[in-house]
Enzyme design. Structure first.
Site, PDB file in Angstrom:
ATOM      1  N   ASP A 138       0.829  -1.110   0.110  1.00 14.09           N
ATOM      2  CA  ASP A 138      -0.068  -0.026  -0.063  1.00 14.09           C
ATOM      3  C   ASP A 138       0.974   1.139  -0.191  1.00 14.09           C
ATOM      4  OD1 ASP A 138      -2.414   1.527  -0.065  1.00 14.09           O
ATOM      5  OD2 ASP A 138      -2.699   1.459   2.080  1.00 14.09           O
ATOM      6  N   HIS A 186       2.204   3.472  -9.145  1.00 14.85           N
ATOM      7  CA  HIS A 186       1.993   2.103  -9.230  1.00 14.85           C
ATOM      8  C   HIS A 186       3.207   1.520 -10.410  1.00 14.85           C
ATOM      9  CE1 HIS A 186      -1.906   2.320  -7.508  1.00 14.85           C
ATOM     10  NE2 HIS A 186      -2.377   3.040  -8.531  1.00 14.85           N
ATOM     11  N   LEU A 193      10.684 -20.312  -5.600  1.00 13.56           N
ATOM     12  CA  LEU A 193       9.645 -19.532  -5.027  1.00 13.56           C
ATOM     13  C   LEU A 193       8.359 -19.361  -5.756  1.00 13.56           C
ATOM     14  CD1 LEU A 193       8.979 -17.209  -3.022  1.00 13.56           C
ATOM     15  CD2 LEU A 193       9.540 -15.752  -5.057  1.00 13.56           C
TER      16      LEU A 193
END
Ligand code: IPE
Ligand code: IPE
Ligand code: MG
Length: 230
Positions: free
Chosen positions: A13, A30, A124
């Site tokens: 955030d 962003h 991962l």
């Protein structure tokens, strides 16, 4: 003994505020945020973390201005396209959680394609939460199991629910981090964080670094997790 960290989840955030603070448009935040996703993912690969779940777009984020939503959708498509090579190079498995139905056909296809192309990768797990809401996920899980509930004990229903959530393969979260200063969950992984350790940092996501993550993990490892025992 220090805590193991198998599943790390992050609420990324603060992108909009980061850009606004610099006199730029929110979408610039962003863009920078996507680069940070890359850095943090690379760090998790290096540290052999099993699963990194990132909150990228919530079921509530459709409320944002059309322009921003459109930008995020396009960015996601471009991101997946440019990442594929890295996923293969670093043995990363990509997986999306959330309700994909609302996305455009090309985006849905790209998500499905990337998932399929990386499904046998053993490093991962990079899990992106896309049009994700914990209540929506739980509701979809319950829809799938309604005809199996009769006569089951609460304990059996608990495992049925867990095994029908989008995250079923990845299990419970060990550590949940939220950047950007807010201390709330915003409908993220409510079921899977029942026993997660929580960490809130004021750092805005575009400023988040592997070294801050390292510090947080140090703190996490030193915590005493009791799971209700002694
Ligand atoms: C998080 O940053 C990214 C998304 C929700 C897509 P925000 O866009 O919420 O940034 P702030 O909270 O407005 O600063
Ligand atoms: C949570 O951030 C969702 C994501 C990070 C994708 P928001 O910025 O949407 O959350 P609220 O609105 O502050 O609760
Ligand atoms: Mg926000």
């Amino acid at each position: 003994m220090s805590n193991q960290l198998k599943h790390l989840a992050i609420i990324m955030d603060g992108n909009g505020r980061w850009a606004t603070n610099r006199g730029e448009k929110r979408v610039e935040g962003h863009k920078k945020g996507a680069r940070v996703v890359d850095e943090i993912t690379q760090w998790c690969v290096k540290e052999s973390i099993q699963t990194l779940t990132l909150y990228a777009f919530s079921t509530e984020n459709w409320k944002r201005p059309k322009y921003e939503v459109k930008f995020l959708m396009k960015m996601l498509e471009d991101y997946l396209e440019s990442e594929l090579e890295k996923y293969q190079k670093y043995d990363i498995r990509f997986y999306a959680i959330g309700d994909m139905e609302r996305f455009s056909a090309p985006l849905k296809e790209k998500i499905a394609y990337t998932q399929e192309a990386t499904k046998d990768n053993k490093g991962l797990n990079q899990v992106l939460a896309l049009n994700y809401g914990a209540r929506n996920e739980l509701s979809r899980a319950i829809q799938k199991i309604t005809n199996q509930l009769e006569g089951k004990s609460a304990e059996q229903i608990e495992s049925l629910i867990s095994s029908h959530l989008d995250t079923q393969e990845f299990g419970d979260v060990d550590l949940l981090i939220r950047t950007g200063g807010e201390r709330r969950l915003s409908n993220f992984l409510l079921w899977q964080i029942s026993y997660a350790e929580l960490f809130f940092t004021p750092t805005l996501w575009p400023d988040f670094t592997p070294s801050e993550l390292e510090e947080i993990i140090k703190d996490y490892k030193a915590r005493e997790r009791r799971f209700g025992g002694l």
